[in-house]
Design an enzyme around this catalytic site. Structure first.
Site, PDB file in Angstrom:
ATOM      1  N   GLY A 282      47.611  -5.699 -30.173  1.00  0.00           N
ATOM      2  CA  GLY A 282      47.735  -4.809 -28.603  1.00  0.00           C
ATOM      3  C   GLY A 282      48.812  -5.780 -27.364  1.00  0.00           C
TER       4      GLY A 282
ATOM      5  CB  ILE B 187      45.671   2.043 -30.643  1.00  0.00           C
ATOM      6  CG1 ILE B 187      45.252   2.340 -31.258  1.00  0.00           C
ATOM      7  CG2 ILE B 187      46.046   1.893 -29.104  1.00  0.00           C
ATOM      8  CD1 ILE B 187      44.028   3.188 -30.701  1.00  0.00           C
ATOM      9  NE  ARG B 188      50.032   1.122 -25.015  1.00  0.00           N
ATOM     10  CZ  ARG B 188      50.560   1.165 -24.302  1.00  0.00           C
ATOM     11  NH1 ARG B 188      52.010   0.819 -23.786  1.00  0.00           N
ATOM     12  NH2 ARG B 188      50.245  -0.493 -23.527  1.00  0.00           N
TER      13      ARG B 188
ATOM     14  CE1 TYR C 199      38.744  -7.679 -19.520  1.00  0.00           C
ATOM     15  CE2 TYR C 199      38.272  -9.056 -17.541  1.00  0.00           C
ATOM     16  CZ  TYR C 199      39.375  -8.698 -18.863  1.00  0.00           C
ATOM     17  OH  TYR C 199      40.297  -9.329 -19.243  1.00  0.00           O
TER      18      TYR C 199
HETATM   19  P1  NAD Z   1      46.902  -4.612 -21.741  1.00  0.00           P
HETATM   20  O1  NAD Z   1      45.727  -3.525 -20.831  1.00  0.00           O
HETATM   21  O2  NAD Z   1      48.065  -4.083 -21.167  1.00  0.00           O
HETATM   22  O3  NAD Z   1      47.504  -4.727 -23.434  1.00  0.00           O
HETATM   23  C1  NAD Z   1      46.747  -4.085 -24.142  1.00  0.00           C
HETATM   24  C2  NAD Z   1      46.915  -2.992 -25.227  1.00  0.00           C
HETATM   25  O4  NAD Z   1      46.153  -3.258 -26.551  1.00  0.00           O
HETATM   26  C3  NAD Z   1      47.716  -2.199 -25.272  1.00  0.00           C
HETATM   27  O5  NAD Z   1      48.721  -2.307 -25.556  1.00  0.00           O
HETATM   28  C4  NAD Z   1      46.698  -1.357 -25.548  1.00  0.00           C
HETATM   29  O6  NAD Z   1      47.613  -0.341 -26.126  1.00  0.00           O
HETATM   30  C5  NAD Z   1      46.452  -1.959 -26.636  1.00  0.00           C
HETATM   31  N1  NAD Z   1      45.095  -2.041 -27.368  1.00  0.00           N
HETATM   32  C6  NAD Z   1      43.644  -0.543 -27.041  1.00  0.00           C
HETATM   33  N2  NAD Z   1      43.004  -0.470 -27.623  1.00  0.00           N
HETATM   34  C7  NAD Z   1      43.590  -1.113 -28.886  1.00  0.00           C
HETATM   35  C8  NAD Z   1      43.256  -1.135 -30.153  1.00  0.00           C
HETATM   36  N3  NAD Z   1      41.394   0.148 -30.722  1.00  0.00           N
HETATM   37  N4  NAD Z   1      43.366  -1.580 -31.042  1.00  0.00           N
HETATM   38  C9  NAD Z   1      44.840  -1.973 -31.579  1.00  0.00           C
HETATM   39  N5  NAD Z   1      45.384  -2.155 -30.083  1.00  0.00           N
HETATM   40  C10 NAD Z   1      44.434  -1.732 -28.672  1.00  0.00           C
HETATM   41  O7  NAD Z   1      46.145  -5.696 -21.475  1.00  0.00           O
HETATM   42  P2  NAD Z   1      46.819  -7.454 -21.001  1.00  0.00           P
HETATM   43  O8  NAD Z   1      47.227  -7.574 -19.961  1.00  0.00           O
HETATM   44  O9  NAD Z   1      47.985  -6.913 -21.942  1.00  0.00           O
HETATM   45  O10 NAD Z   1      45.289  -8.119 -21.340  1.00  0.00           O
HETATM   46  C11 NAD Z   1      45.430  -8.716 -23.047  1.00  0.00           C
HETATM   47  C12 NAD Z   1      44.439  -9.363 -22.803  1.00  0.00           C
HETATM   48  O11 NAD Z   1      44.545 -10.164 -22.479  1.00  0.00           O
HETATM   49  C13 NAD Z   1      43.194  -8.743 -22.669  1.00  0.00           C
HETATM   50  O12 NAD Z   1      42.364  -9.342 -23.607  1.00  0.00           O
HETATM   51  C14 NAD Z   1      43.016  -9.377 -21.711  1.00  0.00           C
HETATM   52  O13 NAD Z   1      41.211  -8.665 -21.590  1.00  0.00           O
HETATM   53  C15 NAD Z   1      43.409 -10.267 -21.278  1.00  0.00           C
HETATM   54  N6  NAD Z   1      43.187 -10.644 -20.178  1.00  0.00           N
HETATM   55  C16 NAD Z   1      44.555 -10.148 -19.203  1.00  0.00           C
HETATM   56  C17 NAD Z   1      44.204 -10.500 -17.726  1.00  0.00           C
HETATM   57  C18 NAD Z   1      45.323  -9.454 -17.023  1.00  0.00           C
HETATM   58  O14 NAD Z   1      45.817 -10.163 -15.959  1.00  0.00           O
HETATM   59  N7  NAD Z   1      46.798  -8.914 -17.575  1.00  0.00           N
HETATM   60  C19 NAD Z   1      43.470 -11.426 -17.010  1.00  0.00           C
HETATM   61  C20 NAD Z   1      42.555 -11.801 -17.990  1.00  0.00           C
HETATM   62  C21 NAD Z   1      42.646 -11.639 -18.888  1.00  0.00           C
END
Ligand code: NAD
Length: 322
Positions: free
Chosen positions: A11, A38-39, A146
């Site tokens: 991710g 995935i992208r 979530y």
């Molecule tokens: P994001 O949505 O920006 O990034 C997630 C990434 O995962 C994306 O690049 C997406 O393409 C990839 N992804 C989606 N499906 C996939 C799959 N099947 N296989 C592989 N990759 C896949 O999220 P983020 O903000 O970078 O968050 C990262 C982590 O931190 C997550 O677990 C999220 O729950 C946690 N989190 C984020 C925040 C925030 O404010 N950003 C807050 C709390 C927790």
């Protein structure tokens, strides 16, 4: 940090991953950091080191990548975030849970992965949680898919640690704010968009109401916390579900006032949507004293210093692009 470590970031192309990959490349060397998603992303950071296309739900492909690179550490970031998961609740559960199981089971059965980082969220809390100075332990009754998936994931992380000794570490991030990468569909995303609107001279239409106070964290502090917990000796990680973590708390009025200190003409309007109900079920201020006690957590940024840094950096990027 030893150059012998190899790190897999799953991710990697998201808001957090893009910046984390850059930080890990600086610590371990770009060749040692395998980015997977995935992208593809066109961010130049991914041209510095290996990149693999991976759907985390594809256990066979994950096993192949782990066999190829032999990562000693995995940062598993792939998830459907709070607002997006509410649009696709069944898929949100599937991606968030099965993705975690695939990583945990490979660590248990494969003998290669030694340490896992998996983020949780303040979304694990719910309407019966104490909202001000939310303690580490207390009512946890999340109302979003979530939050339910993160709550279950925390308990599974602890279970795999207790039962099979899998070294999983986790932080309950608040809303993450950064200028290098776009947010991915969370309830706190407004706090990133607001800076972009301010710089473009636009009025920010906020999808939360003016008094909605939420905990937030500036990306440099989030990266520091993530790397610090991963670099702490295992014996000092006393909490194996996930640590409360915080940087600052503010509402949309307060962030707009901080922006006005720098961009006086900035204006904001309010048009709350379905994300308001999600925000209303979350804490306002987090008590992160356990992270401070156990592994020395101490955030550097306030709302004011973050706002200055965000605007300075976004301005610099804009003038480079022109
Ligand atoms: P994001 O949505 O920006 O990034 C997630 C990434 O995962 C994306 O690049 C997406 O393409 C990839 N992804 C989606 N499906 C996939 C799959 N099947 N296989 C592989 N990759 C896949 O999220 P983020 O903000 O970078 O968050 C990262 C982590 O931190 C997550 O677990 C999220 O729950 C946690 N989190 C984020 C925040 C925030 O404010 N950003 C807050 C709390 C927790």
């Amino acid at each position: 940090m030893s150059g012998k470590e190899t790190i897999l970031v799953i991710g990697s192309c998201g808001q957090l991953g893009t910046e984390l990959v850059e930080s890990l490349q600086k610590i371990y060397g770009a060749a040692q950091v395998i980015a997977a998603d995935i992208r593809r992303s066109n961010n130049p950071v991914f041209q510095n080191g290996p990149f693999e296309i991976l759907d985390i739900l594809d256990q066979k492909r994950l096993t192949e990548i782990v066999a190829k690179y032999k990562p000693t550490q995995v940062y598993h970031l792939a998830a459907l975030l709070s607002a997006t998961a509410e649009q696709k609740p069944e898929f949100g559960w599937k991606l968030n849970m099965d993705g975690l199981f695939n990583v945990l089971n490979l660590a248990r059965d494969g003998g290669i992965i030694k340490k896992i980082y998996w983020p949780s969220s303040i979304a694990v809390f719910g309407p019966n949680t104490i909202r001000n100075n939310t303690p580490q332990y207390g009512a946890m009754d999340p109302t979003t898919i979530y939050g339910i998936s993160k709550n279950a994931g925390e308990l599974y992380a602890q279970y795999y640690f207790n039962r099979w000794g899998i070294d999983v570490r986790s932080l309950r991030y608040p809303g993450l704010i950064g200028y290098k990468s776009a947010p991915g569909g969370g309830t706190t995303d407004y706090a990133v968009q607001i800076y972009h609107d301010a710089l473009e001279g636009k009025t920010h239409e906020c999808f939360l109401s003016e008094q909605t106070t939420l905990p937030m964290l500036y990306m440099p502090d989030a990266l520091k916390a993530t790397l610090d917990i991963m670099h702490t000796p295992a014996a000092d990680i006393k909490i194996r579900t996930s640590y409360n973590l915080a940087g600052m708390s503010f509402n949309p009025t307060e962030i707009s006032e901080a922006i006005k200190q720098i961009i006086p003409d900035f204006s904001i309007t309010y048009n709350p949507d379905y994300r308001q109900a999600i925000a209303d079920s979350w804490p306002a201020i987090i008590d992160d004293s356990r992270a401070r006690e156990d592994w020395g957590w101490n955030p550097a940024y306030t709302l004011e210093s973050m706002s200055k840094d965000m605007i300075d950096n976004l301005r610099a990027r804009k003038s480079q692009a022109n």
